[in-house]
Structure formats: structure tokens, C-alpha cells
Design a protein around this motif. Structure first.
Motif, PDB file in Angstrom:
ATOM      1  N   GLU A   1       0.836  -1.197   0.000  1.00 10.74           N
ATOM      2  CA  GLU A   1       0.000   0.000   0.000  1.00 10.74           C
ATOM      3  C   GLU A   1       0.869   1.244   0.000  1.00 10.74           C
ATOM      4  OE1 GLU A   1      -2.799  -0.031   3.164  1.00 10.74           O
ATOM      5  OE2 GLU A   1      -3.699  -1.953   2.598  1.00 10.74           O
ATOM      6  N   VAL A   2       0.487   2.221  -0.814  1.00  8.26           N
ATOM      7  CA  VAL A   2       1.235   3.469  -0.894  1.00  8.26           C
ATOM      8  C   VAL A   2       1.124   4.203   0.445  1.00  8.26           C
ATOM      9  CG1 VAL A   2       1.491   5.677  -2.093  1.00  8.26           C
ATOM     10  CG2 VAL A   2       0.770   3.637  -3.366  1.00  8.26           C
ATOM     11  N   PRO A   3       2.223   4.664   1.017  1.00 11.70           N
ATOM     12  CA  PRO A   3       2.165   5.359   2.308  1.00 11.70           C
ATOM     13  C   PRO A   3       1.301   6.618   2.250  1.00 11.70           C
ATOM     14  CG  PRO A   3       4.434   4.789   1.763  1.00 11.70           C
ATOM     15  CD  PRO A   3       3.611   4.508   0.540  1.00 11.70           C
ATOM     16  N   ALA A   4       0.576   6.865   3.306  1.00 11.40           N
ATOM     17  CA  ALA A   4      -0.270   8.060   3.376  1.00 11.40           C
ATOM     18  C   ALA A   4       0.574   9.327   3.306  1.00 11.40           C
ATOM     19  CB  ALA A   4      -1.088   8.037   4.665  1.00 11.40           C
ATOM     20  N   TRP A   5       1.769   9.316   3.929  1.00  7.77           N
ATOM     21  CA  TRP A   5       2.612  10.522   3.921  1.00  7.77           C
ATOM     22  C   TRP A   5       2.991  10.912   2.496  1.00  7.77           C
ATOM     23  CZ3 TRP A   5       7.175  10.902   1.462  1.00  7.77           C
ATOM     24  CH2 TRP A   5       7.921   9.741   1.218  1.00  7.77           C
TER      25      TRP A   5
ATOM     26  N   ALA B   1       2.262  14.481   0.485  1.00  6.37           N
ATOM     27  CA  ALA B   1       3.423  15.368   0.335  1.00  6.37           C
ATOM     28  C   ALA B   1       3.353  16.234  -0.916  1.00  6.37           C
ATOM     29  CB  ALA B   1       4.703  14.540   0.335  1.00  6.37           C
ATOM     30  N   LYS B   2       3.036  15.614  -2.061  1.00  3.22           N
ATOM     31  CA  LYS B   2       2.776  16.313  -3.340  1.00  3.22           C
ATOM     32  C   LYS B   2       4.001  16.876  -4.063  1.00  3.22           C
ATOM     33  CE  LYS B   2      -1.608  15.727  -2.480  1.00  3.22           C
ATOM     34  NZ  LYS B   2      -2.319  14.572  -3.074  1.00  3.22           N
ATOM     35  N   PHE B   3       5.053  17.258  -3.353  1.00  2.00           N
ATOM     36  CA  PHE B   3       6.157  17.968  -4.000  1.00  2.00           C
ATOM     37  C   PHE B   3       7.491  17.543  -3.399  1.00  2.00           C
ATOM     38  CE2 PHE B   3       8.518  22.246  -4.339  1.00  2.00           C
ATOM     39  CZ  PHE B   3       9.052  21.922  -5.583  1.00  2.00           C
TER      40      PHE B   3
ATOM     41  N   ALA C   1      -3.990  24.392  -0.614  1.00  2.00           N
ATOM     42  CA  ALA C   1      -4.691  23.817  -1.759  1.00  2.00           C
ATOM     43  C   ALA C   1      -3.894  22.700  -2.424  1.00  2.00           C
ATOM     44  CB  ALA C   1      -4.989  24.901  -2.788  1.00  2.00           C
ATOM     45  N   ILE C   2      -2.670  22.450  -1.934  1.00  2.00           N
ATOM     46  CA  ILE C   2      -1.789  21.422  -2.505  1.00  2.00           C
ATOM     47  C   ILE C   2      -1.521  20.305  -1.505  1.00  2.00           C
ATOM     48  CG2 ILE C   2       0.488  20.987  -3.494  1.00  2.00           C
ATOM     49  CD1 ILE C   2      -1.304  22.621  -5.318  1.00  2.00           C
ATOM     50  N   TYR C   3      -0.903  20.637  -0.373  1.00  4.75           N
ATOM     51  CA  TYR C   3      -0.536  19.622   0.610  1.00  4.75           C
ATOM     52  C   TYR C   3      -1.768  18.970   1.238  1.00  4.75           C
ATOM     53  CZ  TYR C   3       3.819  22.372   0.482  1.00  4.75           C
ATOM     54  OH  TYR C   3       4.946  23.063   0.100  1.00  4.75           O
ATOM     55  N   ASP C   4      -1.658  17.680   1.492  1.00  3.21           N
ATOM     56  CA  ASP C   4      -2.701  16.921   2.211  1.00  3.21           C
ATOM     57  C   ASP C   4      -4.052  16.918   1.506  1.00  3.21           C
ATOM     58  OD1 ASP C   4      -0.723  16.647   4.110  1.00  3.21           O
ATOM     59  OD2 ASP C   4      -1.540  18.174   5.450  1.00  3.21           O
ATOM     60  N   THR C   5      -4.084  17.343   0.248  1.00  4.57           N
ATOM     61  CA  THR C   5      -5.361  17.374  -0.467  1.00  4.57           C
ATOM     62  C   THR C   5      -5.589  16.061  -1.203  1.00  4.57           C
ATOM     63  OG1 THR C   5      -4.350  18.335  -2.439  1.00  4.57           O
ATOM     64  CG2 THR C   5      -5.257  19.861  -0.796  1.00  4.57           C
ATOM     65  N   SER C   6      -6.793  15.931  -1.711  1.00  8.13           N
ATOM     66  CA  SER C   6      -7.133  14.795  -2.561  1.00  8.13           C
ATOM     67  C   SER C   6      -7.715  15.336  -3.862  1.00  8.13           C
ATOM     68  CB  SER C   6      -8.147  13.890  -1.866  1.00  8.13           C
ATOM     69  OG  SER C   6      -8.416  12.739  -2.655  1.00  8.13           O
TER      70      SER C   6
ATOM     71  N   VAL D   1      -9.334  19.022  -3.143  1.00  5.13           N
ATOM     72  CA  VAL D   1     -10.314  19.053  -2.056  1.00  5.13           C
ATOM     73  C   VAL D   1      -9.666  18.580  -0.764  1.00  5.13           C
ATOM     74  CG1 VAL D   1     -11.175  16.706  -2.487  1.00  5.13           C
ATOM     75  CG2 VAL D   1     -12.672  18.405  -1.424  1.00  5.13           C
ATOM     76  N   LYS D   2     -10.111  19.182   0.349  1.00  7.91           N
ATOM     77  CA  LYS D   2      -9.656  18.771   1.676  1.00  7.91           C
ATOM     78  C   LYS D   2     -10.745  19.101   2.670  1.00  7.91           C
ATOM     79  CE  LYS D   2      -6.114  21.000   3.220  1.00  7.91           C
ATOM     80  NZ  LYS D   2      -4.681  21.379   3.362  1.00  7.91           N
TER      81      LYS D   2
END
Length: 485
Positions: free
Chosen positions: A30-34, A38-40, A371-376, A410-411
Motif C-alpha cells: 500500500e502506498v504510504p499516506a505521507w 506530500a505532493k512535492f 490547496a496542494i498539501y494533504d489534499t485529494s 479538495v480537503k
């Protein structure tokens, strides 16, 4: 190193661990949640090839291809290959100004959450302390464990430490030096810098001969040594590992790495290209390109601040920070992450243009990072007339985004609508959020603009959600934060 003993230890870890060296077992990964949050990240191409700093990081291969620009440049600048070969750049690679803490501060200011140095490029020079070969940065060149220094500095600033290995391609990378009188000549033995330099027919056929068992075992040991000594949270592989001969060894490595991560209590990932790994067993990566549409699985783009090279050269053709920010937004809206490369000088300093670009990205993320980090991803990644070309090596062309090109993330109760090019008249129309939209049936409670004090005026019609501002002006993308119910 006792290679036979190490191979037995690898097999014992696989035999006793949760993950086995088969795709069925590895598909439980499973891909880690962190990682998805992280996004970048920052990629770093830095090695002996930074000394000649000519054309790109493939200089060590191309300098031995007779008639190439690199071949001619080498003779004119350094002399005949028999007298001065690639190995002779190693003492010139001193990294005398390298300061891992300064790098860490810059990368933190850029907004990056994970950092990935190239531990070994195709040239075969290891940027870390190794028991496999003496041709490493601890024993030669800088005579420092530069990878270890980076790990300490990056993790000291709460950035996730990762590594990449491009060792697979070393099988053929330096082979053309055998075609004329140069410093690459037989006999070559395991552990030699130029070993094995196998034929690469026609200078293009990179699939000429499959790697030998000896080479594949050496490759596996190098990768596992990196895992054991540096405990990276991502292990990135370049493209050539998708060739058939690597398959059994890829499965062994993945099982070993995933089992070690469980033992150490860390969450890890492997990056791969093409079809090197079975889908669902690691994270796919698109080199210098991206997807045209939203994907239901997490993925990554790796690209560079320069269009022409991954390493530093005096003639680098740089992208603008706004181009990169737009790509970051587009990638994140499609369930991806951006790994952005910089190429330091041979002395260990990062070029001023690379710094400027990173700091400008960081300034935008300081204002708009929520609007970037921790978003889906949302129901649709976005809208607008500009089509993003799909596939690898497609990011060399600047995308002509317009004020109608909008991306969504979205978050929680917040939906973010990111306008890639803000209109001069301050009027934004978002069709996906119109009345009776197929994508959105909720209520908009309020709308704010990240980084600006102005309160926008808005209304929903059957044509679009229309947002109007009077004072907002920005050359960079602008983010609207919608509180929805």
C-alpha cells in the motif's frame, strides 16, 4: 564485502518476512499516506559528470562515441581518451563547497516535502560510503559520505529522505570506449569502475545483450546496501530495469525493502517506469511528462528545472517558476506528485537560477499550500480549453494555459478552484460549479481567495459559478477556497 553471505542474508529476510518475491505477495503493498499527502519533492542529479558540465549527465557515455559533440569537446578540452578518460574527472570532483545544511534550508524554503539525491548514476560512481566498490565519494573525489550528510540534514528539517539508483544502465553505459584506443580496455573485473561496459550496438540499441547473473547480483547487492545503510523512504529506479532479465531481481529487491521497512517501522515506496513492476506493487513514474486526465491510482512525475539536462551545464535552458507551479497544480489535481530536479555545480553549490526558481515556487506555496498539501482529487480534475499532452518527454513545450483553465483539489469541507492564468478583468467562470451541474450538487457557503484580503462577489447561474474581484492581480495561479456543504 562477502557477496555470497549478503545474498544469503537477503534471501533469509525474504523467507522470514511478510512480503515474498512474487507479484501476488507484492500486490499487498500500500502506498504510504505521507507520500500521497506530500505532493512535492526535490530530485538531485549530482556526480562526477558535473565536472565536465557539457551537454548533460550522459557525458560519460557520449564522450566515448566517436564523432559526437561530447567526443570532440573532450579531445579539444582534455586531450586524447587514452590519456584522459572519464575516471580522471574523479579527483577534480571535490565538492569543496558542499554544505548539506544549506541545501536543506533551500529545499525547505522551496516547499518540498521529500528529497531524493541520485545515489548512483549510470556512470557507476557511488555518492555514498560503500563496501561494494572503492569508486565512491567516501574514498575518492570529495572523500565524504555526501549521501549520509544529506540524510542527516534533510531529516533534521522534517523532510523525508529518499534515494534513486540508475545503476542498471551501467551494463552498457561506457562500452564505446572499447571501440578505439581509450582508457577503457579489457580485462575488466567486478568492482572496476568501467566494468562491465558491454556492447551497445549502433549507439542506440540499448537492449543488445541481457545482463549476466554476476551483474544482476551486484546490482541487487548495491541496492540492498543502500537500503540497509541509509533507510530511504522512497527508492527510485530509472528506466532500464524494465528489461526482462531484471524481473526476478526486482521482485527480490522489493520484498527485501518492504520487509525491512516493516522491521524498522517506516513506510516506504518504490518508483518505477514503463512496466518494470506489476501494477499495484509500486508507484508508477512518468519521466518529463504527465497524464492528461485524473487517475484513480497515485502516480509521480519526475522532471527538471532545465529542459535540456538533469545535471548542471552552463547552457541550461530553464523553465520559469510559473510553468512549474502550473504543472504542479495540474499533476496534483490528477492524483499525482511532482519530483523536481536541480543540478548542483561540481563544487557542491546550487546554481543561482535553480535557487531563484525554487524560492519562487516556495513563495507561492507559502500562500497557497493548503490547496496542494494533504489534499485529494475531486470528481473532475479541472476544466478549460488547454489540452495537456500525455506521456513521457512531453514537458519540453510550454503549455499555453488560459484564464478558463482551472484545476480542483479538495480537503475536508474545502474545495479549491485554482485558476492557472488569472484574468485581467477579474471575472472567473467555473462551469463545473454551475447550477444543476453533473459534478457538483452541494451548497457553497462562502468563497475566499488565498493570499488576498479582498472578498469576492459570486453567483451561480446555469452557465457557471461566476466570481468577480476588483483588486486581485497575479502573474501566478490564484486559488479560490470554497466552503461547501
Amino acid at each position: 564485502m562477502d557477496t555470497n553471505a549478503y545474498l544469503k542474508a537477503i534471501n533469509r529476510t525474504i523467507a522470514s518476512g511478510r512480503f515474498k518475491d512474487n507479484w501476488e505477495s507484492l500486490s499487498e503493498y500500500e502506498v504510504p499516506a505521507w507520500y500521497k499527502k506530500a505532493k512535492f519533492g526535490i530530485f538531485i542529479h549530482w556526480g562526477v559528470y558535473a565536472v565536465p558540465a557539457f551537454k548533460n549527465e550522459w557525458y560519460p557515455r557520449n564522450m566515448y562515441i566517436q564523432g559526437s559533440e561530447e567526443y570532440k569537446h573532450h579531445i579539444e578540452t582534455y586531450g586524447e581518451h587514452k590519456d584522459f578518460g572519464y575516471k580522471d574527472f574523479i579527483p577534480m570532483f571535490k565538492a569543496e563547497k558542499f554544505n548539506a545544511d544549506e541545501w536543506a534550508e533551500l529545499f525547505q524554503q522551496s516547499g518540498a516535502k521529500y528529497i531524493m539525491p541520485v545515489a548512483e548514476h549510470h556512470d557507476g560512481f557511488q555518492m555514498y560510503k560503500s563496501d561494494v566498490s572503492h569508486f565512491n565519494a567516501y574514498e575518492m573525489g570529495p572523500k565524504r559520505d555526501v549521501l549520509g550528510e544529506m540524510k542527516a540534514a534533510f531529516e533534521g528539517r522534517d523532510m523525508t529522505f529518499c534515494v534513486s539508483s540508475h545503476r542498471a544502465e551501467h551494463w552498457f553505459f561506457l562500452s564505446h570506449g572499447k571501440e578505439f584506443e581509450s582508457d577503457i580496455k579489457e580485462p575488466l573485473e567486478r568492482g572496476d569502475f568501467y566494468w562491465p561496459s558491454m556492447p551497445e550496438p549502433d549507439h542506440q540499441d540499448l537492449y543488445g545483450s541481457p545482463p549476466s547473473q554476476e551483474y544482476l547480483e551486484d546490482w541487487l547487492i548495491r541496492c540492498c546496501e543502500l537500503v540497509d545503510e541509509y533507510k530511504p523512504n522512497i527508492f527510485y529506479f530509472d528506466w532500464w530495469i524494465h528489461t526482462a532479465a531484471f524481473k526476478p531481481y526486482l521482485k527480490k529487491f522489493a520484498a527485501y525493502y518492504y520487509n525491512k521497512a516493516i522491521e524498522w517501522g517506516i513506510e516506504v515506496a518504490i518508483n518505477y517506469k514503463h512496466e518494470a513492476f506489476h501494477f499495484g506493487t509500486a508507484v508508477p513514474d512518468v519521466e518529463r511528462g504527465q497524464f492528461a486526465a485524473l487517475k484513480p491510482y497515485f502516480w509521480q512525475t519526475d522532471t527538471a528545472v532545465a529542459k535540456n539536462s538533469w545535471s548542471y551545464t552552463p547552457g541550461n535552458d530553464y523553465k520559469t517558476s510559473i510553468e512549474i507551479i502550473c504543472d504542479l497544480i495540474d499533476i496534483v489535481s490528477k492524483n499525482g506528485s511532482l519530483l523536481l530536479n536541480v543540478g548542483p555545480h561540481a563544487d557542491g553549490t546550487i546554481p543561482e537560477e535553480d535557487k531563484r526558481i525554487l524560492l519562487e515556487i516556495g513563495d507561492w506555496l507559502k500562500m497557497n499550500g493548503e490547496a496542494i498539501y494533504d489534499t485529494s482529487f475531486w470528481r473532475t480534475f479541472g476544466e478549460g480549453p488547454t489540452l495537456v499532452e500525455e506521456g513521457q518527454f512531453t514537458d519540453g513545450k510550454t503549455k499555453a494555459f488560459t484564464s478558463e483553465d482551472i484545476r480542483f483539489t479538495v480537503k475536508g469541507s474545502r474545495l479549491y478552484a485554482i485558476v492557472l492564468v488569472y484574468p485581467e478583468n477579474g471575472v472567473v467562470k467555473i462551469k463545473a460549479l454551475r447550477e444543476k451541474s453533473h459534478d457538483f450538487h452541494g451548497m457553497i457557503k462562502d468563497i475566499s481567495i488565498l493570499g488576498f484580503d479582498e472578498q469576492p462577489v459570486w453567483e451561480r447561474t446555469e452557465e457557471a459559478l461566476i466570481i468577480k474581484t476588483n483588486k486581485v492581480q497575479s502573474a501566478a495561479p490564484v486559488v479560490f477556497s470554497l466552503n461547501i456543504d
